[in-house]
Design an enzyme around this catalytic site. Structure first.
Site, PDB file in Angstrom:
ATOM      1  N   ASP A 138       0.852  -1.191   0.000  1.00  0.00           N
ATOM      2  CA  ASP A 138       0.000   0.000   0.000  1.00  0.00           C
ATOM      3  C   ASP A 138       0.889   1.243   0.000  1.00  0.00           C
ATOM      4  O   ASP A 138       1.719   1.417   0.894  1.00  0.00           O
ATOM      5  CB  ASP A 138      -0.895  -0.015   1.240  1.00  0.00           C
ATOM      6  N   TYR A 214      -2.733  -7.664  -9.285  1.00  0.00           N
ATOM      7  CA  TYR A 214      -2.584  -6.215  -9.110  1.00  0.00           C
ATOM      8  C   TYR A 214      -1.666  -5.652 -10.193  1.00  0.00           C
ATOM      9  O   TYR A 214      -1.947  -4.602 -10.776  1.00  0.00           O
ATOM     10  CB  TYR A 214      -2.020  -5.891  -7.730  1.00  0.00           C
TER      11      TYR A 214
END
Length: 233
Positions: A138, A214
């Site tokens: 993140d 991702y």
């Protein structure tokens, strides 16, 4: 029962929400039946020989922090059966994907943890890991949240303690600011050496890299990935 509030956290709040879509019944059953057999018990002191954690005989132990859906970790643990792997992922839906993969293709050289990775790092013995992978963490884009980024002086100190000399810390991201942040933090840390010699050393994916969901999404949206490797001095 699955504790979606998850009260146990270590020194830093490095991850956001823990739960997304509701789990299907089979996924919930895997949390009840499979995860307890694979989850590290941090209440018990770690063995000085981490190889004893695994069902299969292994020669070295590596760790992946924030494995997402587990594409890389499941692939890598199958590719290197002689290595033990510790995978940490606090996001329930990511862990559910990994458990589903392990239900279909078990890995006797893999252990899991579904809470804060810093708790595992603090539990591990000195110089016990042959590598740490941190892929697409993140980025915490807002300046006031940068202190939540997993790459920090404190966590690099943790990495330095548990990595063996010559071990690798690998970092991949599609966020340029986080890449530069990681380079700055690692290059000023006395324990790590960045040995890149040409652009290919950070533009080319790691050997045997399977890609992740991702990453595929980032590529579709026009972002490029950077792959960094640091050596523990």
């Amino acid at each position: 029962m699955i504790d979606e509030n998850h009260p146990m956290r270590a020194a830093g709040n490095f991850f956001g929400r823990r739960h997304g879509k509701p789990l299907r019944p089979h996924q919930s059953n895997l949390f009840e039946d499979l995860l307890p057999r694979l989850k590290l018990d941090l209440a018990t002191p770690a063995s000085q020989d981490l190889r004893s954690l695994f069902e299969a005989p292994v020669e070295t132990v590596r760790m992946e922090i924030g494995f997402g859906g587990g594409e890389h970790l499941h692939h890598e643990s199958g590719r290197y059966p002689q290595s033990g792997f510790i995978g940490v992922e606090p996001f329930i839906n990511g862990m559910a994907k990994m458990l589903a993969a392990l239900d279909q293709a078990p890995r006797p050289n893999l252990r899991l943890y579904d809470e804060d990775a810093t708790a595992v790092l603090d539990w591990l013995p000195d110089a016990s890991l042959a590598g740490i992978d941190l892929f697409y963490p993140d980025p915490w884009h807002k300046r006031r949240h940068w202190k939540r980024r997993f790459v920090s002086d404190a966590n690099l100190d943790r990495f330095a303690r548990v990595l063996k000399p010559g071990a690798k810390f690998r970092f991949a991201s599609d966020i340029e600011h986080y890449v530069n942040w990681t380079l700055q933090h690692c290059r000023r840390h006395a324990a790590f050496d960045w040995q890149a010699e040409s652009p290919a050393d950070w533009n080319d994916a790691y050997e045997g890299w399977p890609g992740t969901r991702y990453e595929a999404k980032a590529f579709r949206e026009g972002r490029r990935a950077v792959y960094l490797t640091f050596i523990r001095r």
